[in-house]
Write an enzyme that holds these catalytic residues in place. Structure first.
Site, mmCIF file in Angstrom:
data_model
loop_
_atom_site.group_PDB
_atom_site.id
_atom_site.type_symbol
_atom_site.label_atom_id
_atom_site.label_comp_id
_atom_site.label_asym_id
_atom_site.label_seq_id
_atom_site.Cartn_x
_atom_site.Cartn_y
_atom_site.Cartn_z
ATOM 1 N N ASN A 10 82.464 114.428 15.101
ATOM 2 C CA ASN A 10 81.585 115.451 15.676
ATOM 3 C C ASN A 10 80.607 115.895 14.595
ATOM 4 O O ASN A 10 80.985 116.607 13.664
ATOM 5 C CB ASN A 10 82.434 116.636 16.162
ATOM 6 C CG ASN A 10 81.592 117.831 16.557
ATOM 7 O OD1 ASN A 10 80.387 117.713 16.780
ATOM 8 N ND2 ASN A 10 82.223 118.994 16.647
ATOM 9 N N LYS A 12 78.130 117.892 14.895
ATOM 10 C CA LYS A 12 77.601 119.251 15.099
ATOM 11 C C LYS A 12 76.073 119.240 14.932
ATOM 12 O O LYS A 12 75.441 118.243 15.249
ATOM 13 C CB LYS A 12 78.269 120.239 14.134
ATOM 14 C CG LYS A 12 79.783 120.089 14.099
ATOM 15 C CD LYS A 12 80.435 121.209 13.344
ATOM 16 C CE LYS A 12 81.919 120.912 13.195
ATOM 17 N NZ LYS A 12 82.702 122.100 12.937
ATOM 18 N N HIS A 97 84.009 123.049 22.794
ATOM 19 C CA HIS A 97 84.274 123.229 21.358
ATOM 20 C C HIS A 97 84.279 124.729 21.051
ATOM 21 O O HIS A 97 83.498 125.492 21.630
ATOM 22 C CB HIS A 97 83.206 122.509 20.537
ATOM 23 C CG HIS A 97 83.552 122.419 19.087
ATOM 24 N ND1 HIS A 97 83.412 123.488 18.230
ATOM 25 C CD2 HIS A 97 84.060 121.403 18.343
ATOM 26 C CE1 HIS A 97 83.818 123.127 17.026
ATOM 27 N NE2 HIS A 97 84.214 121.865 17.054
ATOM 28 N N GLU A 99 83.086 126.375 18.745
ATOM 29 C CA GLU A 99 81.784 126.920 18.310
ATOM 30 C C GLU A 99 80.905 127.221 19.524
ATOM 31 O O GLU A 99 80.145 128.193 19.526
ATOM 32 C CB GLU A 99 81.113 125.936 17.339
ATOM 33 C CG GLU A 99 81.825 125.957 15.989
ATOM 34 C CD GLU A 99 81.712 124.678 15.178
ATOM 35 O OE1 GLU A 99 80.894 123.799 15.522
ATOM 36 O OE2 GLU A 99 82.465 124.551 14.196
ATOM 37 N N GLU A 166 92.279 122.010 18.576
ATOM 38 C CA GLU A 166 91.593 122.386 17.336
ATOM 39 C C GLU A 166 91.823 123.868 17.063
ATOM 40 O O GLU A 166 91.118 124.727 17.616
ATOM 41 C CB GLU A 166 90.087 122.154 17.466
ATOM 42 C CG GLU A 166 89.698 120.716 17.707
ATOM 43 C CD GLU A 166 88.265 120.456 17.244
ATOM 44 O OE1 GLU A 166 88.101 119.574 16.408
ATOM 45 O OE2 GLU A 166 87.345 121.155 17.686
ATOM 46 N N GLY A 172 86.622 123.559 9.584
ATOM 47 C CA GLY A 172 85.691 123.749 8.465
ATOM 48 C C GLY A 172 86.224 124.616 7.344
ATOM 49 O O GLY A 172 85.463 125.054 6.486
ATOM 50 N N SER A 212 89.773 120.326 9.876
ATOM 51 C CA SER A 212 89.928 119.948 8.467
ATOM 52 C C SER A 212 90.697 118.643 8.266
ATOM 53 O O SER A 212 91.472 118.525 7.311
ATOM 54 C CB SER A 212 90.563 121.094 7.670
ATOM 55 O OG SER A 212 89.677 122.213 7.648
HETATM 56 C C1 PEP Z 1 85.297 120.216 14.524
HETATM 57 O O1 PEP Z 1 84.340 120.964 14.434
HETATM 58 O O2 PEP Z 1 85.541 119.651 15.600
HETATM 59 C C2 PEP Z 1 86.100 120.011 13.338
HETATM 60 C C3 PEP Z 1 87.311 119.556 13.489
HETATM 61 O O3 PEP Z 1 85.519 120.325 12.116
HETATM 62 P P1 PEP Z 1 86.125 120.040 10.653
HETATM 63 O O4 PEP Z 1 86.743 118.652 10.663
HETATM 64 O O5 PEP Z 1 84.954 120.124 9.737
HETATM 65 O O6 PEP Z 1 87.152 121.077 10.402
#
Ligand code: PEP
Length: 250
Positions: A10, A12, A97, A99, A166, A172, A212
């Protein structure tokens, strides 16, 4: 039928034309041995989806988008429909998601409508769920994720869906849940998906872990029961890190 692992990137709101070179490099590194073991897709911003098609087809890496509107077309300035994404060459779309849930006040009902739109257009929705730090600390993680699954998955999904767990606090941040917590949540999510979809479909849905995931922790996270792959944010921006994560399945 065993579930085929899926590693999804992803991007973003990251990626300019020059970033297409990373997708080309991912395709080049996605060799026959890895193709046997796992499916790989990358979800760049909408501006790059159409341009990435040729590159992803050459490398057999799949292509996804990051959001879609519930409707097929109409007066919705700035939005993109699932049909448009399909037409541009995408096969997957991320919906719900955290976000988007936070930045655009997306409710479970909106996420469900977007997932339904994806299926209508012939895309596979990757439906994201996950609790916040406060919800986990309050002991509500299972309840929150259970309710999101109930509210965000279309009850009668005619096609394939993917669910991504998630935890919001892991995205992040470099933090990850314990392997025991991941195992507990994924087993619970599978039960709730079956309760929502019925007919044994819960056993066929791939449940990705996201938050992460890095080359250093991918193997242990992907080795947890009911973890059928990863949704990767930051570490999916370079072919080097993304392919090192995918190599967990080699
Ligand atoms: C995400 O935004 O779907 C995600 C898992 O981000 P990150 O791997 O950077 O934590």
């Amino acid at each position: 039928m065993p579930r085929r692992p899926l590693v999804a990137g992803n991007w973003k709101m990251n990626g300019l034309l020059a970033s297409l070179a990373e997708i080309a490099a991912m395709g080049a590194a996605y060799d026959d041995v890895l193709k046997e073991k796992a499916e790989l897709i990358v979800c760049p911003p909408a501006t790059l989806v159409g341009l990435a098609v040729e590159l992803t087809a050459r490398g057999a890496i799949g292509l996804g988008a990051q959001d879609c509107h519930p409707l097929a077309s109409g007066a919705h300035t700035g939005d993109i429909s699932a049909e448009m994404l399909k037409n541009a060459g995408a096969s997957y779309v991320i919906v719900g998601h955290s976000e988007r849930r936070a930045d655009h006040a997306e409710t479970d009902a909106i996420v469900q409508a977007k997932a339904t739109a994806a299926l209508r257009a012939g895309l596979t929705p990757i439906i994201c769920v996950g609790e916040t730090r406060a919800e986990r600390e309050a002991g509500d993680a299972l309840g929150v994720v259970g309710a999101q699954i109930e509210g965000s998955l279309p009850a009668d999904a005619p096609g394939t869906i993917v669910v991504a767990y998630e935890p919001v606090w892991a995205i992040g941040t470099g933090l990850t849940p314990t392997l025991a917590d991941v195992a507990q949540m994924h087993a619970f999510a599978r039960e709730r998906i079956e309760a929502r979809l019925g007919g044994g479909k819960g056993a066929t849905v791939r449940i990705l872990y996201g938050g992460s995931v890095k080359p250093a922790n991918a193997r242990e996270l992907m080795g947890v029961g009911n973890v059928d792959g990863a949704l990767v944010g930051g570490a999916s921006l370079t072919a080097k890190d993304f392919m090192a994560i995918a190599d967990a399945y080699r």
